[in-house]
Design a protein around this motif. Structure first.
Motif, short mmCIF file in Angstrom:
data_model
loop_
_atom_site.label_atom_id
_atom_site.label_comp_id
_atom_site.label_asym_id
_atom_site.label_seq_id
_atom_site.Cartn_x
_atom_site.Cartn_y
_atom_site.Cartn_z
N VAL A 125 49.91 -59.53 50.46
CA VAL A 125 50.72 -60.57 51.10
C VAL A 125 51.51 -59.91 52.21
N ARG A 151 45.75 -61.85 52.60
CA ARG A 151 45.26 -63.13 52.05
C ARG A 151 46.28 -64.22 52.35
N MET A 152 47.51 -63.78 52.52
CA MET A 152 48.58 -64.73 52.80
C MET A 152 49.52 -64.07 53.79
N LEU A 153 49.71 -64.73 54.90
CA LEU A 153 50.54 -64.18 55.96
C LEU A 153 51.67 -65.18 56.22
N TYR A 161 64.42 -64.69 52.87
CA TYR A 161 63.16 -65.11 52.28
C TYR A 161 62.49 -63.98 51.47
N LEU A 169 57.93 -64.92 42.73
CA LEU A 169 56.73 -64.24 42.24
C LEU A 169 56.99 -63.40 40.99
N PRO B 211 39.82 -69.60 51.04
CA PRO B 211 40.48 -69.55 52.34
C PRO B 211 41.63 -68.55 52.35
N VAL B 212 42.00 -68.16 53.55
CA VAL B 212 43.12 -67.25 53.75
C VAL B 212 44.23 -68.09 54.40
N PHE B 213 45.47 -67.84 54.01
CA PHE B 213 46.55 -68.71 54.45
C PHE B 213 47.54 -68.04 55.40
N GLU B 214 48.09 -68.85 56.28
CA GLU B 214 49.20 -68.39 57.13
C GLU B 214 50.25 -69.48 57.14
N ILE B 215 51.49 -69.05 56.98
CA ILE B 215 52.58 -70.01 56.93
C ILE B 215 53.61 -69.70 57.99
N ARG B 227 42.53 -70.83 56.75
CA ARG B 227 41.37 -70.55 57.60
C ARG B 227 40.18 -70.13 56.76
N GLY B 360 50.49 -65.05 45.42
CA GLY B 360 50.69 -64.97 46.87
C GLY B 360 50.31 -66.23 47.61
N THR B 361 49.20 -66.87 47.21
CA THR B 361 48.76 -68.07 47.93
C THR B 361 49.66 -69.27 47.68
N ASN B 363 52.71 -69.30 48.57
CA ASN B 363 53.86 -69.13 49.46
C ASN B 363 54.28 -70.40 50.19
N GLY B 364 53.34 -71.33 50.41
CA GLY B 364 53.72 -72.60 51.05
C GLY B 364 54.76 -73.30 50.19
#
Ligand code: FES
Ligand SMILES: [Fe+2]
Lengths: 171, 428
Positions: A125, A151-153, A161, A169, B211-215, B227, B360-361, B363-364
């Motif tokens: 992450v 995998r998460m950005l 934050y 988490l 999918p891979v995420f961006e926030i 994406r 982790g996914t 996070n949204g």
């Protein structure tokens, strides 16, 4: 007659959720990629955590060329006490890894960490926390570096934050 | 995971609670226009943010949303006669106008002026895009009218429905920003639903299940990008906007109408799931409207005469184990709306977030909770107007597009994410 689904979704029935823990302690490794994020991570590390480990910088031997994996991957994470820890070992013993950066620095570092994550199938992450002087161009630069690996950005507007996310988490 | 106090903070929206104060900063959908179809029609009971209210349209077509109970001895004004510009209580004849003002107390001489001293609490109710909106906060802080695109396009381009959900608002809303469930729960529907099928983009969803995420934070809330791999060194991006506190948009598919939701608390154990569908540049076709009315896409079929879904907890949501086993539906429940609702209601009336194990996914969801708590705190402690109140924040669009691998979606999709009159949505 009331259906079973209707009966079990009342507030009263919800109070019968079993009270045993449903997960073991997680091992989260948090790595700051640049100087500004190192000070943020340093601060966050002082809060009580369930076992999260914090690192404020990464050094690597120059023969760890991009794409080097496995045995060839030689890099060290500096923990808060200043001790050097083997990157690959730290990643191997984690459940997931969080990297934090403020501006566009640390591109080489993140690719090494990502290699170590790939080696041990850990998810990565990435958190971008822009500093007061970070420009949009720098943010987008950081994103470009991090995008292929995480995998998460997440781009967060405030340093608070980091700790909110780690708490959520169970770090 | 949330601590118990945080979970209570976010899920309680009654008067005097921090989140209740936050919600009372915004215009909220309260009723469909069709519920008050004409002057002097039957009044409708409305419960929002833990307050029992009554909506009506008076003889001149003016809209009112007032305290449900008569100021004399507490009778429900749902029984009232809607006549000559006001509701007359059937018990002793007291009469109230759309502003809640008592205009007649028959037992007292009119000249006494006593009626003037009696006033029920009233909130403004406005009509926009087939929806009646209310604002329940302090009158001096009433913001300008909402500008969400679905309620500003011509009426023949937009369709809204609502269904009652028997759970707290937050677990419902979190479903709207939880992009990672789509590849599982809804995977059967992409190919079959008339309001989804046939879009070129669908193949990327089905071809890449992780999918891979961006926030990224936006002025009004969040932009959540997911994406997936696509051909020619490109990514297929699906971008979900969230506007605080409870508006979510589903990224579009082909030229199908665009849709999304509003998740409005009724009380702490139930909420309205509003579903809108609109096209920015063309009227909805008869076929599309018929499908929406028939409960396709994100809409649902109803128990006749109500806004309660036909598949509900009393009939086990019409669970079909055979369809589940055969893979026609992933959960055994039919329809996207009820697939979500059934699972969210199963969490219990207020989900116990102290027991969850987020990854982790998620996070949204983590970020949305964080922003809500931060905004409520700033409002309560310093009077700061929260994000999403300014109508400029409403002019955001969901988008689905192909971008080169190196491109950032916040840059590459910048124009696509802005609602512009007369400009088609960005969609594949
Ligand atoms: S897998 Fe997500 S709630 Fe069970
Ligand atoms: Fe869903």
């Amino acid at each position: 007659m009331q259906s079973e689904t209707a009966r079990v979704t009342t507030a009263r029935e919800s109070s019968y959720r079993v009270q045993y823990p449903n997960s073991k302690r997680r091992d989260v490794k948090v790595v700051a990629l640049d100087a500004l994020s190192a000070s943020l991570v340093d601060e966050v590390s002082r809060e009580p955590w369930n076992g999260a480990k914090f690192f404020t910088s990464l050094s690597f031997s120059t023969d760890s060329a991009p794409g080097t994996t496995g045995e060839g991957l030689k890099a060290w994470l500096k923990d808060l006490a200043g001790a050097a820890n083997d990157l690959v070992e730290e990643v191997a013993s984690s459940d997931f890894v969080v990297v934090v950066t403020s501006a566009g620095e640390g591109a080489r570092a993140v690719s090494l960490i990502a290699d170590a994550c790939a080696l041990h199938n850990k998810s990565l992450v990435a958190l971008v926390v822009p500093g007061p002087e970070t420009t949009d161009a720098q943010i987008s630069d950081s994103m470009t570096h991090l995008r292929p690996f995480a995998r998460m950005l997440v781009i967060a507007s405030g340093a608070d934050y980091i700790s909110a996310m780690l708490t959520a988490l169970r770090a | 995971m949330l601590k118990k106090e945080q979970n209570e903070y976010l899920t309680q929206t009654g008067p005097g609670t921090p989140m209740g104060d936050l919600f009372r900063c915004y215009w909220m959908p309260a009723l469909l226009s069709e519920e008050l179809p004409e002057p002097d029609c039957a009044p409708v009971r409305v419960k929002l943010l833990g307050e029992r209210l009554l909506a009506f349209r008076d003889s001149e077509g003016r809209l009112g949303l007032i305290d449900e109970f008569c100021a004399h001895r507490g009778v429900s004004l749902w029984f009232a006669r809607n006549e000559e510009c006001g509701l007359r209580c059937p018990y002793h004849g007291w009469k109230f106008d759309v502003n809640g003002q008592c205009v007649d107390v028959p037992s007292e001489p009119a000249e006494s002026g006593y009626a003037k001293k009696v006033k029920l609490k009233a909130y403004p109710l406005i009509e926009k895009g087939g929806v009646l909106w209310t604002y329940m906060g302090p009158p001096e802080k009433q913001p300008p009218e909402p500008e969400f695109e679905f309620c500003t396009v011509p009426l023949n381009q937009t369709f809204s429905s609502k269904r009652i959900q028997e759970s707290n608002w937050l677990q419902a809303m979190e479903g709207g920003i939880d992009s990672s469930h789509v590849s599982f729960l809804h995977r059967g529907d992409l190919a079959n639903d008339p309001l989804f099928k046939g879009a070129a983009g669908n193949k990327y969803n089905l071809g890449d299940l992780s999918p891979v995420f961006e926030i990224a934070e936006s002025d009004g809330g969040l932009l959540i990008g997911a994406r997936r791999n696509a051909e020619d060194e490109q990514y297929y991006w699906r971008i979900t906007p969230w506007v605080m506190p409870c508006y979510t948009g589903v990224p579009p598919r082909g030229d199908h109408p665009m849709h999304g939701h509003f998740w409005v608390p009724i009380d702490d154990e139930s909420c309205w799931a509003w579903s809108y569908d609109y096209h920015p540049t063309r009227p909805l076709t008869d076929g599309e409207v018929a499908a929406m009315k028939d409960g396709k896409g994100i809409h649902v079929k109803y128990v006749p005469g109500t806004y309660r879904p036909l598949a509900n907890k009393d009939n086990d949501y019409l669970m079909n184990r055979e369809a589940q086993k055969a893979g026609r539906t992933f959960s055994g429940i039919e329809g996207i709306g009820m697939q979500d609702a059934s699972l969210q209601e199963s969490m219990g009336p207020i989900c116990d977030r102290t027991k969850e194990n987020l990854v982790g996914t998620d996070n949204g969801i983590i970020m949305a909770r964080h922003r809500l708590m931060r905004a409520a705190k700033a409002l309560v402690e310093k009077g700061v107007i929260p994000p999403g109140v300014n109508p400029e924040h409403h002019k955001v669009r969901q988008a689905a597009l192909l971008l080169p691998r190196a491109a950032s979606y916040t840059e590459g999709a910048k124009e696509a994410l802005i609602a512009k009159k007369g400009v088609r949505q960005t969609s594949v």
